[in-house]
Design a protein around this motif. Structure first.
Motif, short mmCIF file in Angstrom:
data_model
loop_
_atom_site.label_atom_id
_atom_site.label_comp_id
_atom_site.label_asym_id
_atom_site.label_seq_id
_atom_site.Cartn_x
_atom_site.Cartn_y
_atom_site.Cartn_z
N PRO A 65 20.17 43.91 36.39
CA PRO A 65 19.78 42.51 36.18
C PRO A 65 19.64 41.80 37.53
O PRO A 65 20.29 42.19 38.50
CB PRO A 65 20.95 41.95 35.37
N PRO A 66 18.82 40.77 37.62
CA PRO A 66 18.64 40.08 38.91
C PRO A 66 19.95 39.61 39.54
O PRO A 66 20.09 39.63 40.77
CB PRO A 66 17.74 38.90 38.54
N ARG A 67 20.92 39.19 38.73
CA ARG A 67 22.21 38.79 39.27
C ARG A 67 23.00 39.98 39.82
O ARG A 67 23.87 39.81 40.67
CB ARG A 67 23.07 38.13 38.18
N GLY A 68 22.73 41.18 39.31
CA GLY A 68 23.52 42.34 39.67
C GLY A 68 24.42 42.76 38.53
O GLY A 68 24.53 42.08 37.50
N GLU A 69 25.09 43.90 38.70
CA GLU A 69 25.93 44.45 37.66
C GLU A 69 27.14 43.56 37.41
O GLU A 69 27.84 43.15 38.35
CB GLU A 69 26.39 45.86 38.03
N ALA A 70 27.41 43.28 36.14
CA ALA A 70 28.49 42.37 35.76
C ALA A 70 29.85 42.87 36.25
O ALA A 70 30.70 42.08 36.68
CB ALA A 70 28.50 42.17 34.25
N ALA A 71 30.08 44.18 36.19
CA ALA A 71 31.39 44.72 36.59
C ALA A 71 31.71 44.41 38.04
O ALA A 71 32.85 44.05 38.37
CB ALA A 71 31.41 46.23 36.35
N LEU A 72 30.71 44.49 38.92
CA LEU A 72 30.94 44.20 40.33
C LEU A 72 31.14 42.71 40.54
O LEU A 72 32.01 42.28 41.31
CB LEU A 72 29.78 44.72 41.17
N ARG A 73 30.37 41.89 39.86
CA ARG A 73 30.50 40.45 40.01
C ARG A 73 31.87 39.96 39.54
O ARG A 73 32.46 39.05 40.13
CB ARG A 73 29.37 39.74 39.27
N VAL A 74 32.40 40.58 38.51
CA VAL A 74 33.74 40.23 38.03
C VAL A 74 34.78 40.56 39.09
O VAL A 74 35.69 39.76 39.38
CB VAL A 74 34.06 40.96 36.71
N GLU A 75 34.68 41.72 39.71
CA GLU A 75 35.66 42.11 40.74
C GLU A 75 35.58 41.21 41.96
O GLU A 75 36.61 40.86 42.56
CB GLU A 75 35.44 43.57 41.14
N ILE A 76 34.38 40.81 42.36
CA ILE A 76 34.22 39.90 43.50
C ILE A 76 34.85 38.55 43.18
O ILE A 76 35.57 37.96 44.00
CB ILE A 76 32.74 39.74 43.85
N ALA A 77 34.63 38.05 41.97
CA ALA A 77 35.22 36.76 41.56
C ALA A 77 36.74 36.85 41.54
O ALA A 77 37.43 35.89 41.93
CB ALA A 77 34.67 36.36 40.19
N ARG A 78 37.27 37.97 41.10
CA ARG A 78 38.74 38.13 41.07
C ARG A 78 39.32 38.12 42.48
O ARG A 78 40.38 37.52 42.73
CB ARG A 78 39.09 39.43 40.36
N ARG A 79 38.66 38.77 43.40
CA ARG A 79 39.16 38.79 44.77
C ARG A 79 39.10 37.40 45.39
O ARG A 79 39.99 37.00 46.15
CB ARG A 79 38.35 39.76 45.63
N ALA A 80 38.07 36.64 45.08
CA ALA A 80 37.93 35.30 45.65
C ALA A 80 39.07 34.39 45.24
O ALA A 80 39.45 33.47 45.99
CB ALA A 80 36.59 34.70 45.24
N LEU A 81 39.65 34.61 44.07
CA LEU A 81 40.77 33.78 43.61
C LEU A 81 41.96 33.88 44.54
O LEU A 81 42.78 32.96 44.62
CB LEU A 81 41.19 34.20 42.20
N ARG A 82 42.09 34.97 45.27
CA ARG A 82 43.25 35.18 46.14
C ARG A 82 43.31 34.16 47.26
O ARG A 82 44.38 33.86 47.78
CB ARG A 82 43.23 36.59 46.73
#
Length: 480
Positions: free
Chosen positions: A148-165
Motif C-alpha cells: 500500500p502507498p503508506r507501507g506495510e501496516a506491521a512496520l508502521r505499527v512497530e515504528i509508532a510503538r517505538r516513538a512512544l518511548r
C-alpha cells in the motif's frame, strides 16, 4: 524529604559522575574496580556493572579490553566557532566534489573516513537477514506485489510503538514508509513548497538535503549554527521577519555534520516562532537512536502542539542501510505526502518491510542499539584523540553526544578541496566541508566518519591525513 525514585544503579552512576566532575577521578585514570565499588557502596556486582555501563553510554567512562574501565579523556581541542553564513537565499548547485567523494567512499581501497554509513561488519544484521530469507521462502509469492502507498501496516505499527518511548504520539496511519530518509525529506518538501521557494536550513547541513532542495528547485537560506546547541531561536526569528520562508529543515539531534543538539527549551522556542509565522518544520531524526547519554533527546514533533512538524526517520544509520527503509510522518500533511509518494515511487518493497517489522517486534533492536552506541562513542573518542595528536595547531573539533561523525575546522590556510585530492592519492577519503553549504562555505573544514569503527587502518589513515593537513598549512605559511 522527597523520595529518590531512581534505580540503585542510576544513583551509583551519578555518584561516580560527581567524582569525575569534581576532579576526584581525573581523565585518563583507571576507575575503581567493580568489586571495590560494590563493596564500598554495599551493593551487588550486577548493580555496579549496570552503573558503569550507563556511564559508558554517557561517555564518562570507557571500557578497555582486559584492562577495566577508565575515565574518558576530554578533547584537547576546542569546538568549532559558531558559523555565520550570509543571510540571503542561495540556489543549490550540483557538487562535483560531492559526487567524487561518494564514488570513492564506497571503494574499499580507501580508508573510510568519507561517507556516514555504518560498516556492515558492525551492524551484525544476520538475524534480520534470516528473517528476510524466511519471509521470502515461506511467503515470497504472496508478497511479490505492491505494498500500500503508506507501507506495510506491521512496520508502521512497530515504528509508532517505538516513538512512544520518547513521547512522540504517532498513529500508524500517519506514517508513510519511504526509500530511506532522503525520499522522506523529498516527500516532505514536495508537500509544503513550490519551485522557487526558500527553505531555512542549518549551516553546515547534510549535503543530501541540499541536493534534494536543488532537485525540487528550492533555495537554501543557511542559518547561523553553534556546534553545541544548533541554531539560535533569535537567528531564526530574524530570518522569518526578513523574508518569506516556505519551510524549515532541521536535525532533531546530532546534526550531520556538526553533531549538535538543540536544548529542549530552544526547540520549544523554535516551534513557537514557526507556528507564529505558519511555517512548517521538517525534522530529520536519523541519528536519534545513537545517543551516548542515558536519555534519547526528544524530537521536535514530540514537543509540537500545533502539528506543523513533519517527521523523517530511517533505519539506514543504525541497522540496515541496504534495505533503504525510512519513513515520514504527519497527520496534518498526510494527504499531500501520499500524493507525493504515489508520484515518486508508488510504494516501498514489501519483503524488507516485513523483515524489519518482525525484527523490531522481537526486541533485538534495543540490544543492538546499546552495543552500537558504546562502539560509536568509543570510536569518536579515539578519533578525537588522534586528531589532537596529528592535525596542525589551530584545529578545532566538534564534540557530539551521539551519531558517528566529527566536524573539523582547520586553519584558514588549508583548503580541504586541495587536501581531498592529496588524500585520495594516499588512499584516504573524507568529506570536504564545502559540500555541506549551498553558498560554498567551509573550504577550510571537513567531516570525518567513524561509521567503520576504530582499527589500526583508521588510526594510520587519520595520522597520515593530519600530516598532509600540517604540511599543507606549513607550505601556505611559507608561500605567504
Amino acid at each position: 524529604m522527597p523520595h529518590d525514585t531512581r534505580f540503585r544503579y542510576e544513583a551509583l552512576a551519578e555518584l561516580i559522575a560527581a567524582l569525575v566532575r569534581d576532579g576526584t577521578l581525573a581523565p585518563g585514570a583507571r576507575a575503581p574496580s567493580l568489586r571495590d565499588v560494590a563493596r564500598q557502596q554495599r551493593t551487588s556486582l550486577t548493580t555496579a556493572l549496570q552503573a558503569y555501563r550507563l556511564l559508558e553510554d554517557r561517555g564518562i567512562l570507557q571500557a578497555r579490553p582486559q584492562s577495566g574501565f577508565y575515565i574518558a579523556q576530554a578533547s584537547a581541542l576546542p569546538a568549532p566557532a559558531p558559523t555565520r553564513p550570509r543571510p540571503q537565499p542561495t540556489e543549490v548547485a550540483l557538487s562535483g566534489l560531492m559526487l567524487a567523494m561518494l564514488e570513492h567512499a564506497s571503494n574499499p581501497r580507501y580508508v573510510p573516513l568519507g561517507c556516514a554509513i555504518p560498516s556492515p561488519a558492525l551492524l551484525d544484521s544476520g538475524k534480520l537477514d534470516r528473517m528476510l530469507a524466511r519471509a521470502a521462502r515461506l511467503k515470497g509469492a504472496a508478497h511479490n506485489t505492491y505494498s500500500p502507498p503508506r507501507g506495510e501496516a506491521a512496520l508502521r505499527v512497530e515504528i509508532a510503538r517505538r516513538a512512544l518511548r520518547w513521547g512522540q504520539a504517532l498513529a500508524p496511519d500517519d506514517i508513510v514508509i519511504t526509500c530511506g530518509a532522503t525520499e522522506a525529506l523529498a516527500l516532505a518538501l514536495s508537500a509544503v513548497t513550490q519551485p522557487g521557494d526558500t527553505v531555512a536550513v542549518e549551516s553546515p547541513t547534510y549535503f543530501g538535503a541540499l541536493q534534494v532542495l536543488r532537485a525540487l528547485r528550492l533555495k537554501a537560506l543557511e542559518l547561523p549554527t553553534d556546534a553545541h546547541s544548533g541554531i539560535a531561536p533569535a537567528a531564526l526569528d530574524a530570518a522569518l521577519r526578513a523574508q518569506p520562508i516556505a519551510a524549515c529543515v532541521l536535525a532533531s539531534c546530532f546534526n550531520n555534520p556538526l553533531g549538535c543538539t538543540m536544548p529542549e527549551s530552544n526547540k520549544r522556542a523554535v516551534l513557537a516562532l514557526l507556528a507564529q509565522h505558519r511555517v512548517p518544520l521538517i525534522e530529520d531524526d536519523v541519528y536519534g537512536d545513537i545517543h551516548f547519554g542515558a536519555e534519547r533527546p526528544r524530537p521536535f514533533s514530540a514537543l509540537d502542539d500545533d502539528g506543523q512538524t513533519i517527521y523523517c526517520g530511517s533505519f539506514s544509520k543504525t541497522l540496515a542501510p541496504g534495505y533503504r527503509i525510512g519513513w515520514v510522518a504527519s497527520r496534518r500533511h498526510l494527504p499531500r505526502l501520499l500524493e507525493a509518494k504515489f508520484a515518486a515511487t508508488l510504494a516501498a518493497p514489501v519483503l524488507p518491510q516485513l523483515a524489519l517489522a518482525e525484527f523490531l517486534a522481537s526486541g533485538g533492536y534495543d540490544h543492538h542499539l546499546r552495543r552500537l552506541r558504546r562502539l560509536f562513542a568509543d570510536t569518536l573518542r579515539r578519533m578525537a584523540e588522534g586528531v589532537a595528536e596529528a592535525f596542525p595547531a589551530g584545529t578545532r573539533i566538534s564534540q557530539p553526544a551521539g551519531g558517528f561523525v566529527l566536524w573539523l575546522e582547520l586553519p584558514k590556510a588549508v583548503d580541504t578541496r586541495v587536501l581531498f585530492a592529496q588524500a585520495l592519492e594516499e588512499g584516504i577519503c573524507f568529506a570536504p566541508g564545502v559540500v555541506f553549504s549551498a553558498a560554498g562555505k567551509y573550504t577550510h573544514c571537513l567531516r570525518l566518519s567513524g561509521g567503520h569503527g576504530w582499527d589500526a587502518r583508521l588510526q594510520q589513515g587519520l595520522r597520515r591525513l593530519g600530516a598532509l593537513a600540517g604540511a599543507y598549512a606549513a607550505s601556505r605559511r611559507t608561500a605567504q
